[in-house]
Design a protein around this motif. Sequence first.
Motif, PDB file in Angstrom:
ATOM      1  N   LEU A 216      68.625  -3.232  80.519  1.00 34.89           N
ATOM      2  CA  LEU A 216      68.740  -1.808  80.241  1.00 34.89           C
ATOM      3  C   LEU A 216      69.957  -1.203  80.930  1.00 34.89           C
ATOM      4  CD1 LEU A 216      65.019  -0.713  80.515  1.00 34.89           C
ATOM      5  CD2 LEU A 216      66.337  -1.175  78.465  1.00 34.89           C
ATOM      6  N   ILE A 217      70.181  -1.594  82.185  1.00 30.62           N
ATOM      7  CA  ILE A 217      71.312  -1.071  82.948  1.00 30.62           C
ATOM      8  C   ILE A 217      72.259  -2.227  83.232  1.00 30.62           C
ATOM      9  CG2 ILE A 217      72.035  -0.029  85.119  1.00 30.62           C
ATOM     10  CD1 ILE A 217      69.398   1.426  85.186  1.00 30.62           C
ATOM     11  N   ARG A 218      73.557  -2.019  82.968  1.00 33.09           N
ATOM     12  CA  ARG A 218      74.543  -3.054  83.253  1.00 33.09           C
ATOM     13  C   ARG A 218      75.854  -2.410  83.704  1.00 33.09           C
ATOM     14  NH1 ARG A 218      76.383  -5.353  77.379  1.00 33.09           N
ATOM     15  NH2 ARG A 218      76.849  -3.346  76.479  1.00 33.09           N
ATOM     16  N   ILE A 219      76.691  -3.221  84.320  1.00 30.38           N
ATOM     17  CA  ILE A 219      77.996  -2.798  84.791  1.00 30.38           C
ATOM     18  C   ILE A 219      79.041  -3.391  83.843  1.00 30.38           C
ATOM     19  CG2 ILE A 219      79.601  -2.810  86.726  1.00 30.38           C
ATOM     20  CD1 ILE A 219      76.991  -1.389  87.340  1.00 30.38           C
ATOM     21  N   LYS A 220      79.955  -2.547  83.370  1.00 28.40           N
ATOM     22  CA  LYS A 220      80.953  -3.004  82.412  1.00 28.40           C
ATOM     23  C   LYS A 220      82.342  -2.625  82.897  1.00 28.40           C
ATOM     24  CE  LYS A 220      82.050  -2.930  77.522  1.00 28.40           C
ATOM     25  NZ  LYS A 220      81.741  -2.337  76.235  1.00 28.40           N
ATOM     26  N   ARG A 221      83.308  -3.533  82.707  1.00 28.21           N
ATOM     27  CA  ARG A 221      84.695  -3.316  83.086  1.00 28.21           C
ATOM     28  C   ARG A 221      85.522  -3.197  81.807  1.00 28.21           C
ATOM     29  NH1 ARG A 221      87.391  -6.049  87.871  1.00 28.21           N
ATOM     30  NH2 ARG A 221      85.210  -6.408  88.258  1.00 28.21           N
ATOM     31  N   GLN A 222      86.344  -2.151  81.722  1.00 34.04           N
ATOM     32  CA  GLN A 222      87.145  -1.906  80.530  1.00 34.04           C
ATOM     33  C   GLN A 222      88.558  -1.513  80.945  1.00 34.04           C
ATOM     34  OE1 GLN A 222      85.845   1.445  78.284  1.00 34.04           O
ATOM     35  NE2 GLN A 222      87.076   0.940  76.510  1.00 34.04           N
ATOM     36  N   THR A 223      89.563  -2.075  80.273  1.00 30.15           N
ATOM     37  CA  THR A 223      90.962  -1.778  80.569  1.00 30.15           C
ATOM     38  C   THR A 223      91.586  -1.078  79.384  1.00 30.15           C
ATOM     39  OG1 THR A 223      91.109  -3.738  81.960  1.00 30.15           O
ATOM     40  CG2 THR A 223      93.172  -2.774  81.243  1.00 30.15           C
ATOM     41  N   ARG A 224      92.317  -0.011  79.657  1.00 37.36           N
ATOM     42  CA  ARG A 224      93.042   0.705  78.607  1.00 37.36           C
ATOM     43  C   ARG A 224      94.377   1.193  79.151  1.00 37.36           C
ATOM     44  NH1 ARG A 224      89.628   6.240  77.951  1.00 37.36           N
ATOM     45  NH2 ARG A 224      87.927   4.793  77.731  1.00 37.36           N
TER      46      ARG A 224
ATOM     47  N   THR B 155     100.634   2.690  82.147  1.00 40.75           N
ATOM     48  CA  THR B 155     100.041   1.628  82.952  1.00 40.75           C
ATOM     49  C   THR B 155      98.648   1.297  82.446  1.00 40.75           C
ATOM     50  OG1 THR B 155      99.502   0.965  85.204  1.00 40.75           O
ATOM     51  CG2 THR B 155      99.149   3.261  84.646  1.00 40.75           C
ATOM     52  N   ASP B 156      98.202   0.076  82.735  1.00 42.79           N
ATOM     53  CA  ASP B 156      96.851  -0.343  82.392  1.00 42.79           C
ATOM     54  C   ASP B 156      95.904   0.115  83.489  1.00 42.79           C
ATOM     55  OD1 ASP B 156      97.585  -1.597  80.060  1.00 42.79           O
ATOM     56  OD2 ASP B 156      97.920  -3.528  81.022  1.00 42.79           O
ATOM     57  N   VAL B 157      94.902   0.891  83.108  1.00 44.48           N
ATOM     58  CA  VAL B 157      93.910   1.398  84.052  1.00 44.48           C
ATOM     59  C   VAL B 157      92.587   0.717  83.740  1.00 44.48           C
ATOM     60  CG1 VAL B 157      92.704   3.438  84.889  1.00 44.48           C
ATOM     61  CG2 VAL B 157      95.083   3.602  84.220  1.00 44.48           C
ATOM     62  N   THR B 158      91.945   0.158  84.764  1.00 43.27           N
ATOM     63  CA  THR B 158      90.675  -0.529  84.607  1.00 43.27           C
ATOM     64  C   THR B 158      89.558   0.363  85.125  1.00 43.27           C
ATOM     65  OG1 THR B 158      91.776  -2.650  84.903  1.00 43.27           O
ATOM     66  CG2 THR B 158      89.394  -2.619  85.152  1.00 43.27           C
ATOM     67  N   TYR B 159      88.556   0.595  84.282  1.00 49.41           N
ATOM     68  CA  TYR B 159      87.392   1.403  84.628  1.00 49.41           C
ATOM     69  C   TYR B 159      86.199   0.481  84.838  1.00 49.41           C
ATOM     70  CZ  TYR B 159      89.861   5.531  82.924  1.00 49.41           C
ATOM     71  OH  TYR B 159      90.755   6.547  82.745  1.00 49.41           O
ATOM     72  N   ILE B 160      85.446   0.718  85.901  1.00 46.34           N
ATOM     73  CA  ILE B 160      84.183   0.022  86.132  1.00 46.34           C
ATOM     74  C   ILE B 160      83.097   1.068  85.960  1.00 46.34           C
ATOM     75  CG2 ILE B 160      82.786  -1.279  87.758  1.00 46.34           C
ATOM     76  CD1 ILE B 160      85.408  -2.221  89.031  1.00 46.34           C
ATOM     77  N   ARG B 161      82.267   0.895  84.927  1.00 47.41           N
ATOM     78  CA  ARG B 161      81.271   1.906  84.573  1.00 47.41           C
ATOM     79  C   ARG B 161      79.867   1.323  84.574  1.00 47.41           C
ATOM     80  NH1 ARG B 161      84.879   4.096  79.831  1.00 47.41           N
ATOM     81  NH2 ARG B 161      85.922   5.781  80.931  1.00 47.41           N
ATOM     82  N   LYS B 162      78.911   2.189  84.863  1.00 47.42           N
ATOM     83  CA  LYS B 162      77.509   1.833  84.770  1.00 47.42           C
ATOM     84  C   LYS B 162      76.997   2.353  83.426  1.00 47.42           C
ATOM     85  CE  LYS B 162      74.722   2.055  88.324  1.00 47.42           C
ATOM     86  NZ  LYS B 162      73.812   2.540  89.377  1.00 47.42           N
ATOM     87  N   GLU B 163      76.318   1.479  82.661  1.00 49.77           N
ATOM     88  CA  GLU B 163      75.840   1.845  81.329  1.00 49.77           C
ATOM     89  C   GLU B 163      74.323   1.670  81.236  1.00 49.77           C
ATOM     90  OE1 GLU B 163      77.881  -0.591  78.555  1.00 49.77           O
ATOM     91  OE2 GLU B 163      79.716   0.590  78.661  1.00 49.77           O
ATOM     92  N   PHE B 164      73.726   2.542  80.462  1.00 55.25           N
ATOM     93  CA  PHE B 164      72.303   2.461  80.150  1.00 55.25           C
ATOM     94  C   PHE B 164      72.176   2.401  78.637  1.00 55.25           C
ATOM     95  CE2 PHE B 164      68.264   4.587  79.113  1.00 55.25           C
ATOM     96  CZ  PHE B 164      67.401   3.725  79.755  1.00 55.25           C
ATOM     97  N   LEU B 165      71.733   1.261  78.117  1.00 51.54           N
ATOM     98  CA  LEU B 165      71.634   1.021  76.674  1.00 51.54           C
ATOM     99  C   LEU B 165      72.964   1.291  75.965  1.00 51.54           C
ATOM    100  CD1 LEU B 165      68.153   2.580  75.902  1.00 51.54           C
ATOM    101  CD2 LEU B 165      68.712   0.165  76.129  1.00 51.54           C
ATOM    102  N   SER B 166      74.046   0.760  76.522  1.00 56.31           N
ATOM    103  CA  SER B 166      75.414   0.875  75.996  1.00 56.31           C
ATOM    104  C   SER B 166      75.952   2.301  75.967  1.00 56.31           C
ATOM    105  CB  SER B 166      75.507   0.266  74.595  1.00 56.31           C
ATOM    106  OG  SER B 166      75.167  -1.096  74.630  1.00 56.31           O
TER     107      SER B 166
END
Length: 63
Positions: A3-11, A25-36
């Motif tokens: 249900l809860i996961r940690i996701k890393r995304q670069t943009r 520049t490429d910025v990397t976000y570390i986010r907490k997600e609940f059901l995507s």
Amino acid sequence: MKLIRIKRQTRTEKRFSPKMGKLYTDVTYIRKEFLSIPIRTLHKYRETYYGEIKDCEDCLLSR
């Protein structure tokens, strides 16, 4: 299924630094997600041209 996961995304983002001016520049976000669905951003950082890791608080968003 988790249900809860940690996701890393670069943009790619446009940033402004007083020393270098405008840069892309490429910025990397570390986010907490609940059901995507992103709940909150835990950390965001960027990698410099020389390979250093810097926090995004050092540079201002575009002026």
